[in-house]
Structure formats: structure tokens, C-alpha cells
Design a protein around this motif. Structure first.
Motif, mmCIF file in Angstrom:
data_model
loop_
_atom_site.group_PDB
_atom_site.id
_atom_site.type_symbol
_atom_site.label_atom_id
_atom_site.label_comp_id
_atom_site.label_asym_id
_atom_site.label_seq_id
_atom_site.Cartn_x
_atom_site.Cartn_y
_atom_site.Cartn_z
ATOM 1 N N UNK A 114 19.986 -20.902 -36.253
ATOM 2 C CA UNK A 114 20.757 -20.160 -35.394
ATOM 3 C C UNK A 114 22.152 -21.346 -35.548
ATOM 4 N N UNK A 115 21.832 -22.388 -35.231
ATOM 5 C CA UNK A 115 22.776 -23.503 -35.063
ATOM 6 C C UNK A 115 23.473 -23.771 -36.714
ATOM 7 N N UNK A 116 22.805 -23.781 -37.444
ATOM 8 C CA UNK A 116 23.329 -23.939 -38.780
ATOM 9 C C UNK A 116 24.086 -22.981 -39.199
ATOM 10 N N UNK A 117 23.781 -21.600 -38.926
ATOM 11 C CA UNK A 117 24.314 -20.227 -39.385
ATOM 12 C C UNK A 117 25.672 -20.038 -38.507
ATOM 13 N N UNK A 118 25.864 -20.746 -37.543
ATOM 14 C CA UNK A 118 26.849 -20.658 -36.432
ATOM 15 C C UNK A 118 28.092 -21.462 -37.038
ATOM 16 N N UNK A 119 27.959 -22.523 -37.904
ATOM 17 C CA UNK A 119 29.202 -23.169 -38.275
ATOM 18 C C UNK A 119 29.230 -23.355 -39.963
ATOM 19 N N UNK A 120 30.237 -22.574 -40.524
ATOM 20 C CA UNK A 120 31.027 -21.672 -39.855
ATOM 21 C C UNK A 120 30.278 -20.328 -39.741
ATOM 22 N N UNK A 121 30.669 -19.483 -38.915
ATOM 23 C CA UNK A 121 29.988 -18.342 -38.666
ATOM 24 C C UNK A 121 29.914 -17.402 -39.745
ATOM 25 N N UNK A 122 28.729 -16.836 -40.285
ATOM 26 C CA UNK A 122 28.592 -15.940 -41.328
ATOM 27 C C UNK A 122 28.495 -14.344 -41.062
ATOM 28 N N UNK A 123 29.389 -13.698 -41.934
ATOM 29 C CA UNK A 123 29.292 -12.271 -41.468
ATOM 30 C C UNK A 123 27.836 -11.781 -41.718
ATOM 31 N N UNK A 124 27.657 -10.774 -40.908
ATOM 32 C CA UNK A 124 26.372 -10.191 -41.035
ATOM 33 C C UNK A 124 25.152 -10.914 -40.494
ATOM 34 N N UNK A 125 25.495 -12.217 -40.058
ATOM 35 C CA UNK A 125 24.118 -12.847 -39.740
ATOM 36 C C UNK A 125 24.052 -12.634 -38.118
ATOM 37 N N UNK A 126 23.142 -12.216 -37.795
ATOM 38 C CA UNK A 126 22.703 -11.892 -36.100
ATOM 39 C C UNK A 126 21.842 -12.660 -35.474
ATOM 40 N N UNK A 127 22.403 -13.656 -34.849
ATOM 41 C CA UNK A 127 21.554 -14.794 -34.205
ATOM 42 C C UNK A 127 20.594 -14.160 -33.032
#
Ligand code: SF4
Length: 441
Positions: A114-127
Motif C-alpha cells: 500500500x505504501x509503495x502504490x501510494x507514491x505516486x498514486x496509481x489509477x485503479x489501485x484500491x488500497x
């Protein structure tokens, strides 16, 4: 968004990959059957031998182009080599790596992802999008990974308290942590409810399982076997890897009295020489190991026992090797994997001279392997003209591939369709090496 998992190494890694895959699916990813089309690639690595680590590292190198094609893509490196090599080192060598999750941090995969995918936010990723517990049975079956449709890999512990002098596992997986029996049993019940008939219990020294609190009447490995044996829908139970030291009468009796426990045990011995076993720090002697084999065979005369050998261990003399050769026959194994010693950084034996010449390692490897192949071929031939139950693992047009309870692989034909996971009675008609062929009844 699609994800692809590449797993190197042992069944513990397979099980870890499945857990991490479920987290990805809960966050909106769907499995891709090829890396090219994936938005996220998870590489779960192994370091037990240099060769295994090199394979994973070269796979990583080949992914630079994939990442260049779309910088929003995510490359995750996990497992034992990731733990040994470390995040800084890996990201320096492979700047296209986004996340490193060492074997000791796999339990924190969700948060790290979740931390990795938050920076930068990726479309469609649903933490934290979906709670895995909310999945219906249909969704669970639908989201089973291909290799999960036959056997349920269930880890019962992480880490290893042993310190075999050649082994890197304790340094990359840490000390033993046992999963509560209730958690293990509920995972088994869940997977059996999905239609999985075979359960593989996993641990580095799986039979040392001793949960801190007894749950469901389970306080040790023998108790766990008996409890899993009672789970509705479970038809086969296997476990990897037992350590000879923990093999006791209680476990042998639990196996013998649990009809779903397969009559096969892979029990690594490594060497037949007491001197080598002592330097390997295996904590048993040749005669002690043979006593464990007799204990097993007293409880289950029909049990199949396979093993591992390491040849060319530092200081191994011709006499030591002869002791291994004689043990291979005396123990009457049903098959064996034979490895040449390779030194691993961070292990005790890495500090010792690797003094057995490569030619001698090669010769000993060849001699022991051909001895074991001769023995296991005879054992395989003994199945011809017998009817056996086969667990289907994969299917062709009119032919199928599966496994006996004794672990032998079978290729068989059938006039009726079968799916992976089916149990089929098969008449064995032929044998070649360690594999059998047959016809469904
Ligand atoms: S028992 Fe020995 S060989 Fe097995 S994982 Fe532990 S240290 Fe390694």
C-alpha cells in the motif's frame, strides 16, 4: 490492472507467493498468465544455492525493458534472496525495482505494498479495497491461482531454529514462529470447502511444530496431523520438510492412524558419515537416522521415504563418501535428490575451505545419483499391474498427469474427462525411471 507472479525455490515460497497474490487480488489486480501484459510483477526469490539466486537475479535484470515501457508499472522483489541481498543493494543494481520485501517481512506485505502504490498514486489501485473474508465461495474458487486448484499449501510455521552449517535459511527466514493451530485448521477447512482434496503442510522443520497455546486439542505436529485428518473433504495430507530429530513415535503413530496421510515422507539425511553429519550440525548420527527409519517402517511398512544428499562437503573424504553410499542402500530409500556442496555466504561452512576438488564432487554426485536411480526405478516398477488412486494434477486431450499417494508421478489415459484435483482409480501398466503410466479404470 494485471499482475504476474514468478516464484523461485521451495514450496514455502510457493505458499508465500499465493498469500501475496491474494493481497494483490484484494486490491483490484487480476492474475495475468504472462509477464509482458502485467502492470505489476512479483518475483519471489530463493537463495538456498547460488544457482537459484542467479536465476532470480537474471530474471530481474531482464525486466528493465518491461518497466521502461511503462514507468507506472510496479516491480516487487520478495523472498530469501531479497532478504540476503537487501533493499539498498538490489535497488542500486536494479533501479527499476519498486519494492523489496525480504522473507522476514512477508507478513507485512500488505502495508508495504500500500505504501509503495501510494507514491505516486496509481489509477485503479484500491488500497485495502476488499476484505478477503468477504469473498464468496465462488469468488474464492474463481481467484484460485492455477497451482492452487490441486493442492492447498498451508504454512504452519516460519523460520528455523536449527543452524545447519551449510544452510542460509535461518539467516534469511529467522527463528521459528508457529501459526496458531486454530488459524491453520481454519485455513485447511476453508480450502477443503473450495473442493481442494490435498493439503500440504509447510515448514522448514515442519514436525517441530509446537504452537504456544493448544487450540482444537492441538499442541504438537502429531496432534495437527490428526486434526487435519478430520477435516471434511480432505483426502490427502502431505508435509514438507520434516527434520529427523523431531521424528518420534507419536508422529509415526499419528501418520499410521490417519487414513488421509499419504504414505510418503521426504526426510533429508544429507550424509551417511558421522563426521560429516557432525560438521553439518544436523544433530543426528547415521545409526540415529536409521533408527528413525525403522520407527517409521514399524508404524507404516508400506511408507515411501525419499531423501536429500549433499556430496563434496568440506573435508569429505573418500571414506566418508563410501559411508554415504552404504547408507543409501542400507536405509532402502525410495528415491533421492543429490546435490553437490556449494558454499553460501553467511553460513558457518562458508568460512571453511571448500577443499573437495570439483572433479571429485562431480564423480561422487554421478555415482550416488545412478545408484539412487537404479533403486528408485526398481521401486517404481513394483507398481506395475496394480490399481492405484491418482490425484489429477493436469490434463491433456485424452491423457492426464497425476500423483500416487506414495508421491510417484503417473501419466494415464482415460475414456472419461477428469479435472485437476480429481481422485481417479488407475491400473498401472508401465514404468520408466520414477514415472508410471496407466489407464483409468
Ligand atoms: S533444518 Fe537445517 S537445512 Fe533445514 S532449513 Fe533449518 S538450517 Fe536449513
Amino acid at each position: 490492472m494485471k499482475f504476474f507472479v514468478e516464484t523461485f525455490g521451495c514450496q514455502m515460497n510457493t505458499s508465500d507467493s499465493q498469500e501475496m497474490a491474494r493481497s494483490l487480488m484484494a486490491r483490484g489486480f487480476v492474475p495475468s498468465d504472462n509477464a509482458r501484459d502485467a502492470d505489476c510483477i512479483l518475483v519471489n526469490t530463493c537463495t538456498v544455492r547460488q544457482h537459484a539466486e542467479d536465476k532470480a537475479v537474471s530474471f530481474l535484470g531482464r525486466l528493465a525493458e518491461w518497466k521502461e515501457a511503462d514507468p507506472r508499472r510496479v516491480l516487487v522483489v520478495a523472498g530469501c534472496a531479497a532478504e540476503r541481498l537487501g533493499e539498498k543493494n538490489l535497488k542500486r543494481r536494479f533501479p527499476h525495482v519498486d519494492l523489496v520485501v525480504g522473507a522476514k517481512s512477508i507478513d507485512r506485505f500488505d502495508r508495504l505494498l500500500d505504501e509503495c502504490m501510494a507514491s505516486p498514486p496509481r489509477d485503479g489501485f484500491d488500497a485495502r479495497g476488499e476484505d478477503l473474508g468477504s469473498w464468496s465461495r465462488e469468488t474464492r474458487i474463481e481467484r484460485l491461482l492455477p497451482e492452487e486448484t490441486v493442492s492447498a499449501h498451508v504454512s504452519v510455521m516460519r523460520g528455523c531454529n536449527y543452524a545447519c552449517s551449510y544452510c542460509v535459511v535461518p539467516s534469511v527466514r529467522g527463528r521459528e514462529v508457529y501459526r496458531p493451530a486454530g488459524t491453520v485448521l481454519s485455513e485447511v477447512r476453508q480450502k477443503a470447502a473450495l473442493g481442494l482434496k490435498e493439503v500440504i503442510l509447510l515448514g522448514q522443520t515442519v514436525n517441530s511444530y509446537r504452537p504456544s497455546a493448544a487450540e482444537d486439542g492441538v499442541s504438537d505436529f502429531a496432534g495437527l496431523l490428526r486434526a487435519v485428518n478430520q477435516v471434511p473433504g480432505v483426502r490427502r495430507i502431505r508435509f514438507m520438510s520434516p527434520h529427523p530429530f523431531y521424528l518420534d513415535e507419536k508422529t509415526a503413530n499419528a501418520m499410521a492412524e490417519s487414513e488421509n496421510v499419504c504414505r510418503h515422507m521426504h526426510l533429508p539425511v544429507q550424509s551417511g558419515s558421522d563426521g560429516v553429519l557432525e560438521r553439518m550440525r544436523r544433530n543426528y548420527t547415521r545409526s540415529g537416522f536409521l533408527e528413525k527409519m525403522s520407527l517409521l517402517r514399524r508404524a507404516m511398512p508400506d511408507i515411501f521415504v525419499t531423501t536429500d544428499f549433499i556430496v563434496g562437503f568440506p573435508g569429505e573424504t573418500e571414506e566418508d563418501f563410501r559411508a554415504t553410499i552404504s547408507l543409501a542402500s542400507e536405509a532402502d530409500f525410495d528415491g533421492a535428490y543429490v546435490f553437490k556442496y556449494s558454499s553460501r555466504p553467511g553460513t558457518v561452512s562458508a568460512g571453511w575451505p571448500d577443499d573437495v576438488p570439483e572433479a571429485a564432487k562431480e564423480a561422487r554426485h554421478g555415482e550416488l545419483l545412478s545408484l539412487m536411480e537404479g533403486i528408485s526405478t526398481k521401486k517404481t516398477e513394483a507398481f506395475v499391474n496394480r490399481r492405484r488412486e491418482v490425484l489429477v494434477e493436469s490434463k491433456g486431450e485424452h491423457s492426464f498427469e497425476g500423483r500416487l499417494r506414495e508421491g510417484r508421478k503417473v501419466f494415464f489415459t482415460s475414456g472419461t474427462p477428469h479435472r485437476p484435483g480429481d481422485l481417479v482409480p488407475v491400473d498401472i501398466t508401465g514404468a520408466s525411471g520414477r514415472t508410471l503410466k496407466g489407464r483409468a479404470v
